[in-house]
Design a protein around this motif. Sequence first.
Motif, PDB file in Angstrom:
ATOM      1  N   UNK A 180       0.803  -1.217   0.000  1.00 35.74           N
ATOM      2  CA  UNK A 180       0.000   0.000   0.000  1.00 35.74           C
ATOM      3  C   UNK A 180       0.835   1.266   0.000  1.00 35.74           C
ATOM      4  N   UNK A 181       0.115   2.394   0.026  1.00 38.12           N
ATOM      5  CA  UNK A 181       0.768   3.697  -0.097  1.00 38.12           C
ATOM      6  C   UNK A 181       1.619   4.033   1.125  1.00 38.12           C
ATOM      7  N   UNK A 182       1.105   3.738   2.322  1.00 42.77           N
ATOM      8  CA  UNK A 182       1.858   4.105   3.519  1.00 42.77           C
ATOM      9  C   UNK A 182       3.218   3.445   3.546  1.00 42.77           C
ATOM     10  N   UNK A 183       3.264   2.139   3.282  1.00 43.73           N
ATOM     11  CA  UNK A 183       4.541   1.428   3.317  1.00 43.73           C
ATOM     12  C   UNK A 183       5.447   1.885   2.173  1.00 43.73           C
ATOM     13  N   UNK A 184       4.868   2.099   0.984  1.00 38.94           N
ATOM     14  CA  UNK A 184       5.662   2.585  -0.148  1.00 38.94           C
ATOM     15  C   UNK A 184       6.307   3.928   0.187  1.00 38.94           C
ATOM     16  N   UNK A 185       5.503   4.868   0.690  1.00 41.51           N
ATOM     17  CA  UNK A 185       6.026   6.200   0.991  1.00 41.51           C
ATOM     18  C   UNK A 185       7.053   6.147   2.115  1.00 41.51           C
TER      19      UNK A 185
END
Length: 782
Positions: free
Chosen positions: A719-724
């Motif tokens: 997801x976005x949180x882990x990617x960012x």
Amino acid sequence: MKIAFLGNYPPKACGIGTFTNSLARAVLSNLRATEIQEYAEVIAMEEPQDDHAYPEEVKRKIRPQVVQDYRDTAAYLNRERFDLLVLQHEYGIFGGDDGAYVLHLLDDLRIPLIVTFHTVLREPSFGQRNVLSRIAERAQEVVVMTQMARNLLRDVFTVDEEKINVIEHGVPVIESEDRITLRERLGWEDHRVLFTFGLLGRGKGIETSIRALPAIVKEFPNTLYVVLGKTHPHVVRDNGEEYREYLLDLANELGVGDNVRMISKFASEQELFDCLRAADIYVVPYPNEAQITSGTLAYAVGAGAAIVSTPFWHAQELLQEGRGRLFPFHDHQALGKVILELFRDNEALEDLRQRAAAYGHSLLWPRIGRQYLRVFGKAKVAYKTYGRRLAAEAELPALNLDHLLRLTDDCGILQHAKYATPNRAEGYCLDDNGRALLLTGMLLQRGLGNRKQLQRLSDTYLSYIYHAQAPDGTFRNFMGYDRRWLEDRGSEDSYGRALWGVGYCLAHPPRSDQRLLLEEIFVRGINHLDRVKSPRTLAYGILALTYFLDYKPTDEAMLNLLDRSCNRLLDHYRDSRREGWEWFEGYLTYCNGIIPLALFRTLRHISKEEILTVAKRTTRFLAGQTVLNGMLCPVGCDMPYVHQQERPHFDQQPIDVMCKVLLFSEACRHEGLQPYGGYLNLAFGWFTGHNEMKATMYNPETGGCFDGLMQRGVNHNQGAESLLAYLISRVEMENFFSERSLWAHPGDPEDPERALKVLLNGFAMPEMAGREVHRTDKSADT
């Protein structure tokens, strides 16, 4: 060879300016060059109201109170590939509290740095210690002019002793007429002449010399006390000629007005040396011991003067072995007694002159310049090996933004993915778009990625944040894929994360035209910070404020809000700490590192000892709780880790790791590489497999990052949180290494001798080219 010198510079009437020019000419005297501008450029500190006619070698100027000037200068030095920067440090010549603005330049500098410290205090204030320590940490080599200064750097400021070089203050090579001819020309032939020179101010203690005159004049009526020097510009600005007038009134009151001659002039070196050689005694009546360097004293020794001085620090060293006489501070009677003894004993006077002149020969500027050249070679090697050592400790995967593009549509970045495929059912959130805006700002600031593509992404994330903000400055967080808001007001943390991204991009805008909207969002939103309750939200808001103040450092309202917010964060710490528990809450949970990170970054704008103390304690505590068995083991988010209860190991979250990467990187600026440089590498290593399960959390095939480390293994959703979290950590690591690394090329020299030869290519004098270059001694080369 391309060297930059930074400091004050003539025609500014200033001791630092004279030193900078003398050092540049001293180096020149050892080179195959005829003008300073052939091998160096000078960057002069220049007040806006001044309009000095600088010589050709001055290519740039820095306005002391303008932060952007420092940053622009760092960019210029990096872009133009200077070999190194030689900085003359004195607290008062740079802007900010205790001259802290120079750190804006040094934080962005990508070339070796050498610093000459002209003031080293035994009892510095918190701000003075903080600024000097950070400068010394960034420098590859530092220079001081006395052994005592070396000891103070080591013991008070904890500077690495290996990088400290003691090189004494230089004196010019100046010939004068014989002493009898000089005295005749100056009109001193019928006088016993006492002489003092330098910029006038209350700290010079000249009143002590004048109070000693009546007893001297009583026995030697032809005594003349000559004081040569203009009043210091800052003193004139604040008090006019009040001090000079006070001295003249004092002399008249004591009945020795005709025995005092005050000459308001910034004299040339030739004039100074003529006066020093013609005078009977050079008097240094400084009232305080805490002066580590005195250029006037060095000049007097170099000129072979008979010197009588108070025992300030530099005098204690330079005048030992019979090179001068000392008298107690403020004691005009003792001064008068010493002078009368010398006036009665011409042999003793001549012995003082000869001893001073013999030692002064070792202080000639060409010799000092040669010692600085050796330090140049050391700095080149230290910078290269420093960068290699760091780079060897952590290998960064290639930057891959594929998954960022995959998750971003024309509305914003989607929250979640099923494996690597965007999961539209989960919609969007403010938290992730705030972090995504922060990331694009960091990438563009570092010059990473496709600029136009990143600017388009920044527009998307900024648009989401703007749409999420209500007129009263609050934010909504969650939005469905159908573009409908799912709540009227978001969480405190989503508010804080949005402001963090906005604040960073205010300081480093993806495009300059975005600043108007960014500032509008920020100002509307930050007004709610006083009402938030969570220490994490306070920390996000504090980070946002520090970046806003990077952009507008003189905004008093924001500075006051930053101060209040830090005090509230410190209150959380005071309320929650217990024996063995140095934290802001009674538990550890997610994003822990963000709180001490906020305190460390506050120190860029507010110098308070308690802020640094708490930041250090809580960082050490957090490291002790999460760096276990040589690896990072984040506190699991299955449940909070409550004080004196069992510590959860899973679910370990990338967002918590990101906060530690940012924290340990910032801690290195304040506490040095030991141990935080190692902790930083361990933290980033969590993404690349150095974790409890030896699982690689970053997926190089997709460019994504897995969502967590569970007890059963990896959560393979990306997801976005882990990617960012991963990408922000990845950019921060590159930034950290580049700040401390030399752009190394195969074949670069590996030792100071070869480094100096490469540096001097085309400039070396024959005797320098063939000279073996040794490590600079801890004492001056005599």
